[in-house]
Write a protein that holds these residues in place. Structure first.
Motif, PDB file in Angstrom:
ATOM      1  N   VAL A 130       3.443   8.026   7.315  1.00  0.00           N
ATOM      2  CA  VAL A 130       2.633   6.818   7.512  1.00  0.00           C
ATOM      3  C   VAL A 130       1.182   7.174   7.819  1.00  0.00           C
ATOM      4  O   VAL A 130       0.255   6.577   7.265  1.00  0.00           O
ATOM      5  CB  VAL A 130       3.239   5.950   8.631  1.00  0.00           C
ATOM      6  CG1 VAL A 130       2.256   4.868   9.093  1.00  0.00           C
ATOM      7  CG2 VAL A 130       4.540   5.309   8.149  1.00  0.00           C
ATOM      8  N   GLY A 164      -1.642   3.065  -4.402  1.00  0.00           N
ATOM      9  CA  GLY A 164      -0.542   3.225  -3.457  1.00  0.00           C
ATOM     10  C   GLY A 164       0.277   4.482  -3.687  1.00  0.00           C
ATOM     11  O   GLY A 164       0.180   5.148  -4.719  1.00  0.00           O
ATOM     12  N   ARG A 177       0.036  -0.592  11.744  1.00  0.00           N
ATOM     13  CA  ARG A 177       0.250  -0.947  10.357  1.00  0.00           C
ATOM     14  C   ARG A 177       1.103  -2.211  10.260  1.00  0.00           C
ATOM     15  O   ARG A 177       1.813  -2.554  11.202  1.00  0.00           O
ATOM     16  CB  ARG A 177       0.981   0.170   9.609  1.00  0.00           C
ATOM     17  CG  ARG A 177       0.103   1.238   8.963  1.00  0.00           C
ATOM     18  CD  ARG A 177      -0.475   2.188   9.934  1.00  0.00           C
ATOM     19  NE  ARG A 177      -1.125   3.317   9.268  1.00  0.00           N
ATOM     20  CZ  ARG A 177      -1.873   4.193   9.893  1.00  0.00           C
ATOM     21  NH1 ARG A 177      -2.100   4.100  11.207  1.00  0.00           N
ATOM     22  NH2 ARG A 177      -2.443   5.190   9.237  1.00  0.00           N
ATOM     23  N   CYS A 210       5.398   1.927  12.293  1.00  0.00           N
ATOM     24  CA  CYS A 210       4.265   1.066  11.939  1.00  0.00           C
ATOM     25  C   CYS A 210       3.808   0.236  13.141  1.00  0.00           C
ATOM     26  O   CYS A 210       2.613  -0.001  13.328  1.00  0.00           O
ATOM     27  CB  CYS A 210       4.653   0.137  10.787  1.00  0.00           C
ATOM     28  SG  CYS A 210       4.823   0.993   9.210  1.00  0.00           S
ATOM     29  N   ASP A 234      -2.754  -1.513   6.729  1.00  0.00           N
ATOM     30  CA  ASP A 234      -2.117  -1.495   5.419  1.00  0.00           C
ATOM     31  C   ASP A 234      -0.712  -2.090   5.521  1.00  0.00           C
ATOM     32  O   ASP A 234      -0.115  -2.131   6.608  1.00  0.00           O
ATOM     33  CB  ASP A 234      -2.011  -0.060   4.893  1.00  0.00           C
ATOM     34  CG  ASP A 234      -3.294   0.416   4.237  1.00  0.00           C
ATOM     35  OD1 ASP A 234      -4.223  -0.408   4.093  1.00  0.00           O
ATOM     36  OD2 ASP A 234      -3.376   1.603   3.865  1.00  0.00           O
ATOM     37  N   ASN A 255       0.802  -1.227   0.000  1.00  0.00           N
ATOM     38  CA  ASN A 255       0.000   0.000   0.000  1.00  0.00           C
ATOM     39  C   ASN A 255       0.833   1.274   0.000  1.00  0.00           C
ATOM     40  O   ASN A 255       0.414   2.301  -0.537  1.00  0.00           O
ATOM     41  CB  ASN A 255      -0.925   0.025   1.217  1.00  0.00           C
ATOM     42  CG  ASN A 255      -1.848  -1.172   1.270  1.00  0.00           C
ATOM     43  OD1 ASN A 255      -1.628  -2.092   2.062  1.00  0.00           O
ATOM     44  ND2 ASN A 255      -2.871  -1.186   0.432  1.00  0.00           N
ATOM     45  N   LEU A 256       2.002   1.197   0.608  1.00  0.00           N
ATOM     46  CA  LEU A 256       2.840   2.390   0.739  1.00  0.00           C
ATOM     47  C   LEU A 256       4.298   1.971   0.812  1.00  0.00           C
ATOM     48  O   LEU A 256       4.636   1.000   1.489  1.00  0.00           O
ATOM     49  CB  LEU A 256       2.450   3.167   2.001  1.00  0.00           C
ATOM     50  CG  LEU A 256       3.342   4.338   2.431  1.00  0.00           C
ATOM     51  CD1 LEU A 256       3.321   5.457   1.398  1.00  0.00           C
ATOM     52  CD2 LEU A 256       2.896   4.876   3.796  1.00  0.00           C
ATOM     53  N   ILE A 280       3.180  -1.743   4.498  1.00  0.00           N
ATOM     54  CA  ILE A 280       4.131  -0.694   4.137  1.00  0.00           C
ATOM     55  C   ILE A 280       5.521  -1.316   4.020  1.00  0.00           C
ATOM     56  O   ILE A 280       5.913  -2.160   4.821  1.00  0.00           O
ATOM     57  CB  ILE A 280       4.123   0.429   5.183  1.00  0.00           C
ATOM     58  CG1 ILE A 280       2.692   0.930   5.391  1.00  0.00           C
ATOM     59  CG2 ILE A 280       5.042   1.570   4.768  1.00  0.00           C
ATOM     60  CD1 ILE A 280       2.537   1.960   6.482  1.00  0.00           C
ATOM     61  N   SER A 302      -0.485   8.710   4.430  1.00  0.00           N
ATOM     62  CA  SER A 302      -0.633   7.940   3.196  1.00  0.00           C
ATOM     63  C   SER A 302      -0.922   6.459   3.397  1.00  0.00           C
ATOM     64  O   SER A 302      -0.699   5.657   2.483  1.00  0.00           O
ATOM     65  CB  SER A 302       0.623   8.124   2.335  1.00  0.00           C
ATOM     66  OG  SER A 302       0.690   9.452   1.855  1.00  0.00           O
ATOM     67  N   SER A 303      -1.405   6.091   4.559  1.00  0.00           N
ATOM     68  CA  SER A 303      -1.833   4.700   4.772  1.00  0.00           C
ATOM     69  C   SER A 303      -2.940   4.671   5.815  1.00  0.00           C
ATOM     70  O   SER A 303      -3.144   5.634   6.553  1.00  0.00           O
ATOM     71  CB  SER A 303      -0.665   3.826   5.237  1.00  0.00           C
ATOM     72  OG  SER A 303      -0.271   4.152   6.561  1.00  0.00           O
ATOM     73  N   ASN A 304      -3.628   3.555   5.860  1.00  0.00           N
ATOM     74  CA  ASN A 304      -4.651   3.309   6.876  1.00  0.00           C
ATOM     75  C   ASN A 304      -4.199   2.157   7.767  1.00  0.00           C
ATOM     76  O   ASN A 304      -3.257   1.414   7.422  1.00  0.00           O
ATOM     77  CB  ASN A 304      -5.982   2.963   6.210  1.00  0.00           C
ATOM     78  CG  ASN A 304      -6.531   4.119   5.390  1.00  0.00           C
ATOM     79  OD1 ASN A 304      -6.528   5.271   5.847  1.00  0.00           O
ATOM     80  ND2 ASN A 304      -6.992   3.831   4.183  1.00  0.00           N
TER      81      ASN A 304
END
Length: 312
Positions: free
Chosen positions: A188, A70, A217, A212, A196, A25-26, A198, A191-193
């Motif tokens: 983080v 992404g 994450r 994370c 996700d 995702n990232l 990474i 640009s992510s949930n």
């Protein structure tokens, strides 16, 4: 180690080839800048064309494994950033979003030329319009309260000021280019949930995985140096007492919070909004509240709000 976190010792390009297409995702990474840094079992000193080809190869893999919506953030020094930009936009077809400048107040001193005080971060997305961007998660407190402003705060902009990872920082690891956790926290969260996946293909001392780990994450970190992988594993096992860096604006309370109800609501929410991962900064925020609003809190009978957070 947490099952949602994975550390891999190996060559970044080789290991990325094993990752399924469009499964990440990232991507957030601080690759070698080709400035002759000593990374233990490898030296960052390729010939120009070799470095460009190396960058092209890992970025191709990054593009392949990045999900359709992404994003990718690449830290890069000024010497090669224009070449990296061209690869990302013109060769791979990624969509440019932002050129972020990380400003720090101390760094290398030069006597012939101007001393560098910033690094840059390129932010690209795979889809032009469909990508994660959680601006509310990373807003910064307003300088002045105005009813037309978003109470939750302002967009942080594309110039980010975080202190360098000085050797006196208690979280400093044995890595020559360690980055502050506050930088990665902002990326983080933006640009992510939660949950996700990474990736950092040049994970170094494990900053991305630490962030994370504390923001729910999943993460994969790759590094060619086994010593850095061990450093990262040890770091992830330590108790969490807050991220090692913060945008100093997070500690401020807006001027002109004159309405009793609005002021109380703001103070009650500030720590949740801005200092959730920075418990060491709460005391500074409370002191700022006292400096600006102590008399008004006494007059309105709201002093208990200070006492509520005093021991945090």
């Amino acid at each position: 180690m947490d099952k949602n976190l994975k550390l891999i010792c190996g060559n970044a390009i080789d290991e990325m080839k094993k990752i399924p297409t469009e499964s990440i995702n990232l991507i957030v990474t601080d690759p070698p800048y080709n400035l002759n840094k000593d990374y233990g079992n490898n030296q960052d000193c390729l010939a120009f064309e070799e470095y460009i080809q190396f960058s092209r190869e890992w970025l191709r893999e990054a593009y392949r494994i990045l999900s359709k919506n992404g994003s990718i953030y690449v830290f890069m020094g000024m010497k090669y950033i224009s070449y990296i930009y061209v690869i990302m936009e013109k060769e791979l077809g990624l969509y440019f979003n932002s050129w972020i400048t990380w400003f720090y107040t101390q760094g290398i001193g030069k006597t012939r030329g101007f001393s560098p005080r910033h690094d840059d971060i390129l932010f690209f997305t795979k889809n032009k319009s469909k990508y994660v961007f959680n601006i509310d998660a990373v807003r910064v407190p307003q300088k002045f309260y105005r009813s037309i402003n978003n109470m939750r705060g302002a967009n942080p902009g594309n110039v980010w000021e975080f202190s360098h990872m000085h050797y006196c920082n208690k979280n400093r690891q044995l890595h020559p280019t360690q980055k502050p956790e506050g930088l990665y926290e902002r990326i983080v969260l933006t640009s992510s949930n939660e949950n996700d996946i990474i990736l950092d293909p040049f994970v170094g001392s494990g900053t991305l995985l630490r962030v994370c780990q504390q923001t729910n994450r999943k993460a994969i970190g790759i590094d060619i140096n086994p010593e850095y992988i061990q450093i990262a594993k040890t770091r992830l096992s330590l108790p969490f007492k807050g991220f090692d860096s913060i945008d100093e604006r997070m500690k401020r309370i807006p001027n002109d919070l004159n309405d009793d109800v609005i002021r109380l609501n703001y103070i009650e929410n500030h720590i949740k909004w801005f200092l959730k991962n920075h418990p060491e900064a709460i005391k500074d925020f409370i002191n700022e509240v006292k400096r600006k609003y102590m008399n008004k809190l006494i007059e309105s009978g709201q002093l208990s709000i200070i006492e509520q957070f005093a021991d945090k």
